[in-house]
Design a protein around this motif. Structure first.
Motif, PDB file in Angstrom:
ATOM      1  N   MET A  73      49.354   2.713  62.150  1.00 18.88           N
ATOM      2  CA  MET A  73      48.517   4.191  62.301  1.00 18.88           C
ATOM      3  C   MET A  73      49.628   4.976  61.283  1.00 18.88           C
ATOM      4  SD  MET A  73      47.565   5.844  64.428  1.00 18.88           S
ATOM      5  CE  MET A  73      47.507   7.662  65.536  1.00 18.88           C
ATOM      6  N   PRO A  74      48.792   5.975  60.689  1.00 17.59           N
ATOM      7  CA  PRO A  74      48.938   6.488  59.704  1.00 17.59           C
ATOM      8  C   PRO A  74      49.508   7.900  60.289  1.00 17.59           C
ATOM      9  CG  PRO A  74      46.616   6.826  59.834  1.00 17.59           C
ATOM     10  CD  PRO A  74      46.978   5.030  60.434  1.00 17.59           C
ATOM     11  N   GLU A  75      50.591   8.689  59.157  1.00 13.48           N
ATOM     12  CA  GLU A  75      50.876   9.800  60.171  1.00 13.48           C
ATOM     13  C   GLU A  75      50.056  11.124  59.693  1.00 13.48           C
ATOM     14  OE1 GLU A  75      54.890  12.464  58.311  1.00 13.48           O
ATOM     15  OE2 GLU A  75      54.685  10.479  57.606  1.00 13.48           O
ATOM     16  N   LEU A  76      49.704  12.046  61.077  1.00 16.44           N
ATOM     17  CA  LEU A  76      48.998  12.788  60.244  1.00 16.44           C
ATOM     18  C   LEU A  76      49.456  13.944  60.501  1.00 16.44           C
ATOM     19  CD1 LEU A  76      46.930  11.497  63.449  1.00 16.44           C
ATOM     20  CD2 LEU A  76      46.655  10.727  61.521  1.00 16.44           C
ATOM     21  N   ARG A  77      48.666  15.040  59.868  1.00 17.76           N
ATOM     22  CA  ARG A  77      48.962  16.321  59.980  1.00 17.76           C
ATOM     23  C   ARG A  77      48.221  17.101  60.929  1.00 17.76           C
ATOM     24  NH1 ARG A  77      47.457  17.632  53.316  1.00 17.76           N
ATOM     25  NH2 ARG A  77      49.271  16.927  52.244  1.00 17.76           N
ATOM     26  N   TRP A  78      49.006  18.255  61.266  1.00 21.48           N
ATOM     27  CA  TRP A  78      48.739  18.748  62.554  1.00 21.48           C
ATOM     28  C   TRP A  78      46.693  18.622  62.965  1.00 21.48           C
ATOM     29  CZ3 TRP A  78      45.822  23.211  62.198  1.00 21.48           C
ATOM     30  CH2 TRP A  78      45.365  23.529  61.065  1.00 21.48           C
ATOM     31  N   TYR A  79      46.436  19.023  61.259  1.00 22.82           N
ATOM     32  CA  TYR A  79      44.460  19.343  61.884  1.00 22.82           C
ATOM     33  C   TYR A  79      44.058  18.497  61.974  1.00 22.82           C
ATOM     34  CZ  TYR A  79      44.880  18.104  57.134  1.00 22.82           C
ATOM     35  OH  TYR A  79      45.051  18.044  55.792  1.00 22.82           O
ATOM     36  N   GLN A  80      44.687  16.575  62.042  1.00 26.45           N
ATOM     37  CA  GLN A  80      44.259  15.284  61.627  1.00 26.45           C
ATOM     38  C   GLN A  80      44.606  15.176  63.071  1.00 26.45           C
ATOM     39  OE1 GLN A  80      46.208  13.971  58.372  1.00 26.45           O
ATOM     40  NE2 GLN A  80      44.927  13.603  56.741  1.00 26.45           N
ATOM     41  N   ASP A  81      45.437  15.003  63.488  1.00 27.15           N
ATOM     42  CA  ASP A  81      46.274  14.412  64.816  1.00 27.15           C
ATOM     43  C   ASP A  81      45.319  15.412  65.792  1.00 27.15           C
ATOM     44  OD1 ASP A  81      47.688  13.275  66.878  1.00 27.15           O
ATOM     45  OD2 ASP A  81      48.532  15.266  67.274  1.00 27.15           O
ATOM     46  N   GLY A  82      45.237  17.057  65.388  1.00 33.06           N
ATOM     47  CA  GLY A  82      44.233  18.125  67.107  1.00 33.06           C
ATOM     48  C   GLY A  82      42.661  17.080  66.301  1.00 33.06           C
ATOM     49  N   ALA A  83      42.285  16.992  65.298  1.00 34.91           N
ATOM     50  CA  ALA A  83      40.650  16.460  65.507  1.00 34.91           C
ATOM     51  C   ALA A  83      41.211  14.960  66.023  1.00 34.91           C
ATOM     52  CB  ALA A  83      40.792  15.985  64.059  1.00 34.91           C
ATOM     53  N   LEU A  84      41.601  13.986  65.919  1.00 38.82           N
ATOM     54  CA  LEU A  84      41.595  13.079  67.093  1.00 38.82           C
ATOM     55  C   LEU A  84      41.656  13.122  68.196  1.00 38.82           C
ATOM     56  CD1 LEU A  84      41.546   9.537  66.084  1.00 38.82           C
ATOM     57  CD2 LEU A  84      44.253   9.824  65.953  1.00 38.82           C
ATOM     58  N   ALA A  85      42.591  14.265  68.636  1.00 42.72           N
ATOM     59  CA  ALA A  85      42.859  14.076  69.812  1.00 42.72           C
ATOM     60  C   ALA A  85      41.374  15.130  70.541  1.00 42.72           C
ATOM     61  CB  ALA A  85      43.738  15.649  69.951  1.00 42.72           C
ATOM     62  N   ALA A  86      40.356  15.721  69.647  1.00 38.79           N
ATOM     63  CA  ALA A  86      39.490  16.704  69.902  1.00 38.79           C
ATOM     64  C   ALA A  86      38.473  15.744  71.086  1.00 38.79           C
ATOM     65  CB  ALA A  86      38.633  17.525  69.081  1.00 38.79           C
ATOM     66  N   TRP A  87      38.469  14.525  69.225  1.00 40.51           N
ATOM     67  CA  TRP A  87      37.552  13.561  69.461  1.00 40.51           C
ATOM     68  C   TRP A  87      38.056  12.513  71.111  1.00 40.51           C
ATOM     69  CZ3 TRP A  87      38.894   8.388  68.093  1.00 40.51           C
ATOM     70  CH2 TRP A  87      37.390   7.189  68.048  1.00 40.51           C
ATOM     71  N   ALA A  88      39.160  12.051  70.799  1.00 43.02           N
ATOM     72  CA  ALA A  88      39.411  11.212  72.546  1.00 43.02           C
ATOM     73  C   ALA A  88      38.756  12.563  73.664  1.00 43.02           C
ATOM     74  CB  ALA A  88      40.954  11.436  72.073  1.00 43.02           C
TER      75      ALA A  88
END
Length: 204
Positions: A1-16
């Motif tokens: 699992m790569p370390e995510l920046r805040w907006y990447q984590d937000g994108a992943l959460a929104a997609w989920a």
């Protein structure tokens, strides 16, 4: 699992939250590929990544290999090797989707704004993957947007350059300089542009 920046984590959460279907819109250089790799890691499903060119296929494979203990499969540029994580060019996927479409639970579409044009919708219809992630820096409008939404899902997360300048992206000045070409210059430009297009097509 790569370390995510805040907006990447937000994108992943929104997609989920959207049922693992939809398009993430981020500027070029913001790390959309990392978002996709994180999605693969979290779902743990066999994954197929569709990309427009052979050059992008090589870049995706290199990035995936940095986080994975096995080389990803490749379909395109003379290679036809399927693995739990496989990267394919649009052109190769057109002929291979009927044969491998039932092997993946997640499909990632890079440059998702090409769905319906360079990436025919029929390709995605031949893939049974319930989880779908589109990546784009320039989401389309009109019929093209409808094609993308039908095949992948709606835009679930979107940030522009201004949102990330000074954080993920460097500061910059955008300066447009209009020019007027003479008829001779215009003819030469069109000639050279056609040569470039022919050479670029060879790498797709």
């Amino acid at each position: 699992m790569p370390e995510l920046r805040w907006y990447q984590d937000g994108a992943l959460a929104a997609w989920a939250a959207a049922g693992h279907r939809g398009v993430v819109v981020l500027p070029t250089g913001a790390g959309k590929t990392i978002v996709a790799i994180a999605a693969m890691a979290r779902l743990g499903l066999p994954s197929l990544c569709l990309v427009p060119t052979r050059i992008l296929m090589a870049q995706w494979c290199k990035t995936i290999a940095a986080f994975c203990d096995k080389e990803p499969g490749r379909i395109g540029d003379g290679e036809h090797r399927v693995a739990p994580i496989t990267v394919a060019t649009y052109a190769s996927a057109i002929s291979w989707a009927p044969r491998i479409g039932n092997r993946f639970g997640l499909v990632v579409v890079d440059e998702a704004h090409h769905v319906g044009a360079e990436c025919p919708r029929e390709v995605l219809e031949m893939l049974v993957a319930p989880a779908r992630l589109g990546l784009s820096a320039t989401p389309p409008l009109g019929d093209a947007a409808d094609a993308m939404e039908c095949a992948i899902g709606a835009v679930v997360y979107s940030l522009g350059i201004d949102d990330l300048v000074g954080d993920a992206l460097a500061e910059f000045d955008l300066i447009s300089i209009p020019i007027r070409l003479t008829p001779e210059e215009r003819a030469r430009y069109q000639l050279l542009r056609s040569r470039f297009s022919a050479a670029y097509t060879a790498f797709q």
